[in-house]
Design an enzyme around this catalytic site. Structure first.
Site, PDB file in Angstrom:
ATOM      1  N   CYS A  56       0.878  -1.159   0.000  1.00  0.00           N
ATOM      2  CA  CYS A  56       0.000   0.000   0.000  1.00  0.00           C
ATOM      3  C   CYS A  56       0.917   1.211   0.000  1.00  0.00           C
ATOM      4  O   CYS A  56       1.526   1.526   1.029  1.00  0.00           O
ATOM      5  CB  CYS A  56      -0.915   0.009   1.226  1.00  0.00           C
ATOM      6  SG  CYS A  56      -1.856   1.546   1.373  1.00  0.00           S
ATOM      7  N   CYS A  58      -0.655   4.259   2.387  1.00  0.00           N
ATOM      8  CA  CYS A  58      -0.756   4.170   3.850  1.00  0.00           C
ATOM      9  C   CYS A  58      -0.318   2.780   4.277  1.00  0.00           C
ATOM     10  O   CYS A  58       0.863   2.448   4.142  1.00  0.00           O
ATOM     11  CB  CYS A  58      -2.141   4.557   4.348  1.00  0.00           C
ATOM     12  SG  CYS A  58      -3.532   3.783   3.510  1.00  0.00           S
ATOM     13  N   SER A  59      -1.236   1.950   4.751  1.00  0.00           N
ATOM     14  CA  SER A  59      -0.824   0.623   5.214  1.00  0.00           C
ATOM     15  C   SER A  59      -1.974  -0.372   5.053  1.00  0.00           C
ATOM     16  O   SER A  59      -2.134  -1.256   5.887  1.00  0.00           O
ATOM     17  CB  SER A  59      -0.384   0.698   6.668  1.00  0.00           C
ATOM     18  OG  SER A  59      -1.416   1.295   7.440  1.00  0.00           O
ATOM     19  N   CYS A  60      -2.774  -0.217   4.008  1.00  0.00           N
ATOM     20  CA  CYS A  60      -3.921  -1.099   3.799  1.00  0.00           C
ATOM     21  C   CYS A  60      -3.462  -2.560   3.749  1.00  0.00           C
ATOM     22  O   CYS A  60      -2.497  -2.885   3.065  1.00  0.00           O
ATOM     23  CB  CYS A  60      -4.639  -0.732   2.509  1.00  0.00           C
ATOM     24  SG  CYS A  60      -5.362   0.913   2.566  1.00  0.00           S
TER      25      CYS A  60
END
Lengths: 113, 218, 104
Positions: free
Chosen positions: B120, B123-125
């Site tokens: 991602c 962000c940090s999906c």
């Protein structure tokens, strides 16, 4: 790369695809109690309580300046965003939060940052 | 971040109210967490038990659960086909796993000629309702910046070297879908039961930075 | 019922406008040309959700595949590798059939 981060919205601080920040640190640690609690509080607000959306969490974090975005840990960024969003949504006020932090600090021995 | 409260175990009671002898917050951010927690409870927004339940739920979603899904896909081709077609419905109906409402889940399959790796960049999906919270490196700027541009070099840093005739598909989780990689089933595992196969399925193999483990190693 | 503007196989161009507010179209894909692989359906607008709005109207979301070479040019590691992202319809326009957008 010529693609600089831009406050005008060209490339946000979070939008890092294609840049090169060097070697990947693959070390891991189990989440601390602080991290687990921030994660759970945030998930409660996003999920069952619907206080804000995950999109709002991201938006709050994307607005940090570069130093904060880089230097705060993942869950430090989250808890700061949690505060921002709880205030935005009228769940808590800054005055309440500041007063409680001051009281907790006093109880802990009056240590100031 | 400093936090020395590592005393918890999975055996602790579900509701664990902060005790008076707990160490005080050690940083500005730990003070903030404690202040928010207390205020949210005092104003009736949540109960402390809600926090504990959410932490327990998050810990119940972990790579071992993902490994069960992968091993089942390896051993049940009908399940595999349904999983690839509609992961949400298949996991709910056939494994009683609810992937939640925050995002959709899609399973993708690695083959002899195609290797998926998930990132991602924004962000940090991550498919946390199946695999739990993402590892630190997955959330790092180093991984997020480089995985889309030089996936082969990144994979090599993870010890994963792919032949040049295997195409890489980098999946950038930019929106409402989360991706689960079904790694390629290792050779030499014919006839293995699902529970033995599960041990070959690491977290990283379901992100795509690793392959499923060699059966000789288990 | 609003129909999707694009179908699998269509070549699409990603808009180059600056990302104001909250945007899920990564910088590295803006200005690139890819191929629609799948129509995911309609999803709420992340920019509006990010500011506590209902996220309406919804927008179609597409899985779009980009050749690594078309994104990174000569720096691409392998000509058969691709990068895939989920992009909203309001960031896409139809590309002419032969159009490629090679990285400079």
């Amino acid at each position: 790369m010529t693609d600089k981060f831009s406050p005008a919205g060209t490339r946000g601080i979070h939008d890092v695809g294609g840049l090169d920040f060097g070697a990947i640190d693959r070390s891991e640690h189990p989440l601390t109690t602080f991290e687990r609690r921030v994660d759970a509080l945030t998930m409660l607000m996003i999920g069952p309580l619907g206080v804000f959306r995950a999109d709002a969490l991201r938006r709050a974090i994307e607005a940090y300046n570069e130093a904060d975005y880089v230097n705060l840990t993942y869950y430090e960024k989250w808890v700061r965003a949690l505060r921002i969003l709880l205030v935005e949504q009228g769940v808590l006020t800054d005055e309440q939060i500041d007063a409680r932090i001051a009281a907790l600090r006093e109880k802990a021995g009056g240590v100031q940052p | 971040m400093q936090n020395n409260d590592h005393g918890h175990t999975h055996d602790e009671p579900e509701v664990h109210a902060p005790s008076p002898d707990e160490p005080p917050p050690a940083s500005e951010w730990e003070f903030l967490e404690k202040a928010l927690s207390e205020l949210l409870v005092e104003t009736g927004v949540i109960e402390e038990a809600d926090v504990q339940r959410m932490m327990n739920f998050t810990e119940s979603r972990n790579p071992a659960l993902g490994a069960k899904v992968v091993a089942r896909a390896w051993t049940d081709s009908g399940f595999r086909d349904r999983l690839l077609c509609d992961a949400r419905k298949t996991l709910r109906e056939e494994m009683e796993i609810d992937v939640g409402t925050i995002a959709e889940l899609e399973a993708v399959e690695n083959t002899d000629k195609l290797h998926h790796v998930v990132v991602c960049t924004l962000c940090s999906c991550y498919p946390r309702n199946l695999l739990g919270t993402p590892p630190a490196w997955y959330k790092s700027r180093e991984y997020r910046s480089r995985a889309v541009r030089e996936p082969r070099i990144v994979l090599k840093e993870f010890g994963t070297v792919l032949p040049s005739d295997v195409s890489i598909r980098v999946l950038d989780s930019t929106a409402d879908l989360r991706y689960l990689v079904i790694p390629k089933r290792p050779g030499g595992t014919e006839g293995w039961p699902a529970d033995r196969l599960e041990a070959l399925v690491s977290r990283d193999s379901m992100i795509g930075t690793a392959l499923a483990s060699d059966p000789d190693s288990k | 019922m609003i129909e999707p503007r694009f179908a699998p196989g269509d070549r699409v161009h990603v808009d180059t406008r600056p990302a104001e507010r909250h945007c899920r179209t990564p910088f590295y894909l803006r200005g690139r040309t890819g191929v629609v692989e799948a129509v995911h359906g309609r999803f709420r607008d992340p920019d509006r959700l990010a500011f506590h709005r209902p996220g309406l109207p919804k927008h179609y979301l597409y899985r779009v595949r980009f050749d690594q070479v078309s994104v990174w040019g000569e720096a691409a590691e392998n000509s058969a590798d691709v990068v895939v992202a989920d992009l909203f319809e309001h960031w896409l326009t139809k590309a002419s059939p032969g159009e490629t957008a090679h990285a400079k």
